[in-house]
Structures are given as C-alpha cells and as structure tokens.
Design a protein around this motif. Structure first.
Motif, PDB file in Angstrom:
ATOM      1  N   UNK A   1     -38.444   8.204  26.371  1.00 42.81           N
ATOM      2  CA  UNK A   1     -39.701   8.944  26.450  1.00 42.81           C
ATOM      3  C   UNK A   1     -40.052   9.735  25.198  1.00 42.81           C
ATOM      4  N   UNK A   2     -39.060  10.146  24.415  1.00 42.07           N
ATOM      5  CA  UNK A   2     -39.356  10.946  23.221  1.00 42.07           C
ATOM      6  C   UNK A   2     -40.373  10.288  22.286  1.00 42.07           C
ATOM      7  N   UNK A   3     -40.202   9.009  21.926  1.00 38.46           N
ATOM      8  CA  UNK A   3     -41.199   8.409  21.018  1.00 38.46           C
ATOM      9  C   UNK A   3     -42.608   8.372  21.625  1.00 38.46           C
ATOM     10  N   UNK A   4     -42.695   8.131  22.919  1.00 42.88           N
ATOM     11  CA  UNK A   4     -43.999   8.081  23.583  1.00 42.88           C
ATOM     12  C   UNK A   4     -44.615   9.471  23.635  1.00 42.88           C
ATOM     13  N   UNK A   5     -43.810  10.473  23.980  1.00 44.84           N
ATOM     14  CA  UNK A   5     -44.322  11.843  24.049  1.00 44.84           C
ATOM     15  C   UNK A   5     -44.792  12.313  22.674  1.00 44.84           C
ATOM     16  N   UNK A   6     -44.038  11.964  21.618  1.00 52.32           N
ATOM     17  CA  UNK A   6     -44.464  12.335  20.263  1.00 52.32           C
ATOM     18  C   UNK A   6     -45.775  11.650  19.908  1.00 52.32           C
ATOM     19  N   UNK A   7     -45.905  10.372  20.241  1.00 54.54           N
ATOM     20  CA  UNK A   7     -47.143   9.635  19.952  1.00 54.54           C
ATOM     21  C   UNK A   7     -48.323  10.240  20.697  1.00 54.54           C
ATOM     22  N   UNK A   8     -48.132  10.607  21.948  1.00 55.37           N
ATOM     23  CA  UNK A   8     -49.202  11.229  22.730  1.00 55.37           C
ATOM     24  C   UNK A   8     -49.607  12.556  22.086  1.00 55.37           C
ATOM     25  N   UNK A   9     -48.614  13.334  21.679  1.00 59.65           N
ATOM     26  CA  UNK A   9     -48.894  14.637  21.070  1.00 59.65           C
ATOM     27  C   UNK A   9     -49.625  14.487  19.739  1.00 59.65           C
ATOM     28  N   UNK A  10     -49.223  13.501  18.938  1.00 59.01           N
ATOM     29  CA  UNK A  10     -49.808  13.325  17.613  1.00 59.01           C
ATOM     30  C   UNK A  10     -51.149  12.595  17.642  1.00 59.01           C
ATOM     31  N   UNK A  11     -51.266  11.569  18.501  1.00 58.70           N
ATOM     32  CA  UNK A  11     -52.428  10.689  18.451  1.00 58.70           C
ATOM     33  C   UNK A  11     -53.282  10.716  19.699  1.00 58.70           C
ATOM     34  N   UNK A  12     -52.856  11.428  20.712  1.00 58.53           N
ATOM     35  CA  UNK A  12     -53.580  11.397  21.979  1.00 58.53           C
ATOM     36  C   UNK A  12     -53.141  10.194  22.788  1.00 58.53           C
ATOM     37  N   UNK A  13     -53.822   9.943  23.872  1.00 64.14           N
ATOM     38  CA  UNK A  13     -53.474   8.844  24.765  1.00 64.14           C
ATOM     39  C   UNK A  13     -54.242   7.596  24.331  1.00 64.14           C
ATOM     40  N   UNK A  14     -53.555   6.618  23.736  1.00 67.28           N
ATOM     41  CA  UNK A  14     -54.247   5.445  23.240  1.00 67.28           C
ATOM     42  C   UNK A  14     -54.646   4.443  24.324  1.00 67.28           C
ATOM     43  N   UNK A  15     -53.941   4.437  25.458  1.00 69.54           N
ATOM     44  CA  UNK A  15     -54.179   3.427  26.478  1.00 69.54           C
ATOM     45  C   UNK A  15     -53.641   3.923  27.801  1.00 69.54           C
ATOM     46  N   UNK A  16     -54.128   3.338  28.877  1.00 69.75           N
ATOM     47  CA  UNK A  16     -53.606   3.695  30.193  1.00 69.75           C
ATOM     48  C   UNK A  16     -52.317   2.945  30.494  1.00 69.75           C
TER      49      UNK A  16
END
Length: 143
Positions: free
Chosen positions: A36-51
């Motif tokens: 989950x860490x890479x996904x959580x970092x991506x969400x924090x940095x770039x927002x939610x790209x997809x559902x």
C-alpha cells in the motif's frame, strides 16, 4: 460512522492502519505496507488517477488473499476518507469471483450488488470483443 467520529484532518487511513497494526501479525503488517505504501504515496502526490487499483505487480505477487483484501480496504480508505468500506465477493459467471470494495450501504443492498455485477459482466464482454477485434487485426491483445 457519524461526522463527529471521523478522524481529524481526514486522516482515516492512518486510523485504519493503526487498527491493522494492532490486530495483524507484524510480518503480515509489513507485507501489507509494502503493497500500500507506493499507492498511498501516489495518491498523496498525484491525487486519485482512477477508480481501479489492481493489486498486482512485484509487491503483490504471492501475497495471501487476506493481505490483498486488507490492502484494498486501506486504499479505499485513502481514496474515500471513510472507515466504513467493505469488501464483497461477487460471483461473475464469465470471470469467476470478483472482489469489490464499496461502502457499507451498498454492500448490504442486494439490488445494488446485482447492478455492480451486471456492470462487471458488461465490461468483461466489451473487453473480450475488443480483444477479438485486436486479434483479428494482428494487434496486441494484452490490454
């Protein structure tokens, strides 16, 4: 969960991870964090790209289903800011069981779950049609 019970500053994912840290064996929790860490970092940095967040790839290979399920719930908590997400397993004839994370109200509504299953079936059929067209056109079919 009522508005008053929500964690301050929308930090629901931190609360959920703390709950998991207490109830999961340490090794399992570390595996979960690796996913989950890479996904959580991506969400924090770039927002939610997809559902859609498929739990595949190098970090998730060989993980027990329980850890994959918890990872899906952690990601859903990060995306929605809610702690009442639930994982439901829908039996789709064409694909087999499909795990879906949704809110508690939807998880308890058989009509809504049927609608979701129908949507998944339609998407699967469309993907197979496109795959057939790509194959007939000598194009890559790995989408």
């Amino acid at each position: 969960m009522n508005e008053d019970e929500l964690p301050p500053d929308g930090r629901a994912v931190e609360v959920y991870l703390d709950l998991l840290r207490v109830r999961m064996p340490e090794e399992d929790y570390e595996l979960l964090l690796g996913v989950v860490d890479p996904v959580l970092r991506a969400i924090e940095e770039q927002g939610v790209p997809s559902a859609d967040f498929p739990l595949e790839g190098a970090h998730a290979q060989g993980l027990p289903q329980e850890i994959r399920d918890e990872a899906a719930l952690v990601i859903a908590t990060a995306v929605t800011g809610r702690l009442d997400n639930e994982l439901v397993v829908l039996d789709i004839e064409e694909t087999g069981p499909v795990r879906v994370v949704t809110d508690a109200a939807t998880a308890a509504d058989p009509i809504r779950l049927t609608e979701i299953a129908d949507y998944i079936r339609d998407r699967h059929r469309e993907t197979e049609e496109l795959r057939g067209i790509a194959e007939a056109s000598d194009m890559p079919t790995d989408f």
